[in-house]
Each structure stands twice: as C-alpha cells, then as structure tokens.
Motif scaffolding. Structure first.
Motif, short mmCIF file in Angstrom:
data_model
loop_
_atom_site.label_atom_id
_atom_site.label_comp_id
_atom_site.label_asym_id
_atom_site.label_seq_id
_atom_site.Cartn_x
_atom_site.Cartn_y
_atom_site.Cartn_z
N GLU A 1 0.83 -1.21 0.00
CA GLU A 1 0.00 0.00 0.00
C GLU A 1 0.86 1.26 0.00
O GLU A 1 0.56 2.23 -0.71
N ILE A 2 1.94 1.23 0.76
CA ILE A 2 2.84 2.38 0.81
C ILE A 2 3.54 2.56 -0.53
O ILE A 2 3.70 3.68 -1.02
N LYS A 3 3.92 1.46 -1.15
CA LYS A 3 4.55 1.53 -2.47
C LYS A 3 3.62 2.20 -3.47
O LYS A 3 4.04 3.03 -4.28
N THR A 4 2.34 1.88 -3.41
CA THR A 4 1.35 2.50 -4.30
C THR A 4 1.23 4.00 -4.03
O THR A 4 1.14 4.79 -4.97
N LEU A 5 1.25 4.39 -2.76
CA LEU A 5 1.13 5.80 -2.41
C LEU A 5 2.34 6.62 -2.87
O LEU A 5 2.22 7.82 -3.11
N LEU A 6 3.49 5.97 -2.99
CA LEU A 6 4.71 6.69 -3.36
C LEU A 6 5.04 6.63 -4.85
O LEU A 6 6.10 7.07 -5.27
N LYS A 7 4.13 6.12 -5.66
CA LYS A 7 4.38 6.03 -7.10
C LYS A 7 4.35 7.41 -7.74
O LYS A 7 3.68 8.32 -7.26
N LYS A 8 5.08 7.52 -8.86
CA LYS A 8 5.12 8.73 -9.69
C LYS A 8 5.43 10.00 -8.89
O LYS A 8 4.56 10.84 -8.70
N PRO A 9 6.67 10.14 -8.45
CA PRO A 9 7.05 11.36 -7.73
C PRO A 9 6.89 12.60 -8.61
O PRO A 9 6.99 12.53 -9.83
N SER A 10 6.66 13.72 -7.97
CA SER A 10 6.42 14.97 -8.69
C SER A 10 7.70 15.74 -8.98
O SER A 10 7.64 16.89 -9.38
N PHE A 11 8.84 15.11 -8.80
CA PHE A 11 10.12 15.76 -9.06
C PHE A 11 10.99 14.84 -9.91
O PHE A 11 10.76 13.65 -9.99
N LYS A 12 12.00 15.43 -10.54
CA LYS A 12 12.89 14.68 -11.42
C LYS A 12 13.91 13.91 -10.59
O LYS A 12 14.53 14.45 -9.69
N ILE A 13 14.07 12.64 -10.93
CA ILE A 13 15.01 11.78 -10.22
C ILE A 13 16.23 11.60 -11.11
O ILE A 13 16.14 11.04 -12.20
N GLU A 14 17.37 12.08 -10.64
CA GLU A 14 18.60 11.96 -11.42
C GLU A 14 19.42 10.75 -11.01
O GLU A 14 20.17 10.21 -11.80
N LYS B 1 -2.52 9.43 5.52
CA LYS B 1 -3.23 8.74 4.45
C LYS B 1 -3.78 7.44 5.01
O LYS B 1 -3.10 6.69 5.71
N LYS B 2 -5.01 7.18 4.71
CA LYS B 2 -5.67 5.98 5.21
C LYS B 2 -5.23 4.77 4.39
O LYS B 2 -5.19 4.84 3.17
N VAL B 3 -4.89 3.70 5.09
CA VAL B 3 -4.54 2.46 4.41
C VAL B 3 -5.82 1.67 4.19
O VAL B 3 -6.77 1.78 4.94
N GLY B 4 -5.83 0.86 3.12
CA GLY B 4 -7.03 0.14 2.72
C GLY B 4 -7.61 -0.78 3.77
O GLY B 4 -8.80 -0.78 4.02
N ALA B 5 -6.78 -1.57 4.40
CA ALA B 5 -7.26 -2.53 5.39
C ALA B 5 -7.02 -1.98 6.79
O ALA B 5 -6.15 -1.16 7.01
N GLN B 6 -7.81 -2.44 7.73
CA GLN B 6 -7.62 -2.06 9.12
C GLN B 6 -6.59 -2.98 9.74
O GLN B 6 -6.76 -4.19 9.76
N TYR B 7 -5.52 -2.39 10.24
CA TYR B 7 -4.49 -3.15 10.92
C TYR B 7 -4.54 -2.82 12.39
O TYR B 7 -4.81 -1.68 12.76
N ILE C 1 -1.69 6.40 8.35
CA ILE C 1 -0.25 6.37 8.56
C ILE C 1 0.16 7.69 9.20
O ILE C 1 -0.24 8.76 8.73
N VAL C 2 0.93 7.61 10.27
CA VAL C 2 1.47 8.81 10.91
C VAL C 2 3.00 8.72 10.79
O VAL C 2 3.62 7.88 11.43
N VAL C 3 3.57 9.58 9.95
CA VAL C 3 5.01 9.57 9.74
C VAL C 3 5.69 10.22 10.94
O VAL C 3 5.40 11.37 11.28
N LEU C 4 6.58 9.48 11.57
CA LEU C 4 7.31 9.99 12.72
C LEU C 4 8.61 10.65 12.31
O LEU C 4 8.97 11.70 12.85
N SER C 5 9.31 10.05 11.36
CA SER C 5 10.54 10.66 10.86
C SER C 5 10.91 10.06 9.51
O SER C 5 10.49 8.96 9.17
N VAL C 6 11.71 10.82 8.77
CA VAL C 6 12.26 10.37 7.50
C VAL C 6 13.74 10.67 7.52
O VAL C 6 14.14 11.83 7.64
N ASP C 7 14.57 9.63 7.43
CA ASP C 7 16.02 9.79 7.36
C ASP C 7 16.43 9.75 5.90
O ASP C 7 16.36 8.70 5.27
#
Length: 110
Positions: free
Chosen positions: A35-48, A88-94, A65-71
């Motif tokens: 589900e996270i992979k799907t949410l992160l598809k097609k970034p809005s910036f150029k990847i070099e 962002k709400k995930v499809g299934a309830q965990y 999903i509650v993002v606590l940190s990104v390294d």
C-alpha cells in the motif's frame, strides 16, 4: 496419572501456540508495504539518481499512517514522502496502533 498430566501439558502448549499464531505479522506488513509503495508512485520531481530514505511511522486508530521521521540526505525526498504518506488511510484495518515501523524506501528513475 503422571502420563495424564504430561498429556494435558502438551495439549495446553499446542493450544496456546495455535492461538498466538492467529495473525502472521509478516503477511500484514507485506500488505502494508504494498500500500505504501502504491502511495509513493510517480514522484512529482525529477530523479537523477537513486534516492534512499528510511521512514519511521505508526498507524493511528483511524487506520491512517502517521510519519514519525524520514532519514534521507535529500530534503526533496523527505518532503515528498511526508506529503504522500502522512495521515493517508490504508485500505485494510491493521491492529498496530502502538507498533512503530521502520521501512526503507528506494526511489529510482523510471
């Protein structure tokens, strides 16, 4: 009588191990990963070049999903991940509200 006690103890262990194996966390984590992979598809910036980040997050009681940190070494990637995943709400309830996940994210040029 001694054999009966040993048999009852063996049955108790068997029942407790079956009950604790009700949900397979790796199976659930794999579904969450997809589900996270799907949410992160097609970034809005150029990847070099390949970008790597480690995202630490948890799930709240609403299944969001509650993002606590990104390294990451890239501020752009940091902002992108937070904007795409946070609340962002995930499809299934965990049932992992108290669990903290740490997931590597790799974004490559398509």
């Amino acid at each position: 009588m001694k054999k009966l006690n040993v048999l009852l103890l063996a049955v108790a262990f068997a029942v407790s191990s079956i009950a604790s194996a009700g949900t397979n966390p790796t199976k659930i984590e794999n579904a969450l990963n997809k589900e996270i992979k799907t949410l992160l598809k097609k970034p809005s910036f150029k990847i070099e070049k390949e970008l790597i980040a480690y995202v630490t997050f948890t799930l709240n009681s609403k299944g969001e999903i509650v993002v606590l940190s990104v390294d990451s070494k890239s501020e752009t990637l940091d902002t992108f991940i937070k904007s795409r995943l946070n609340y962002k709400k995930v499809g299934a309830q965990y049932d992992f509200e108290a669990k903290v996940f740490r997931m590597p994210v790799r974004i490559v040029e398509e």
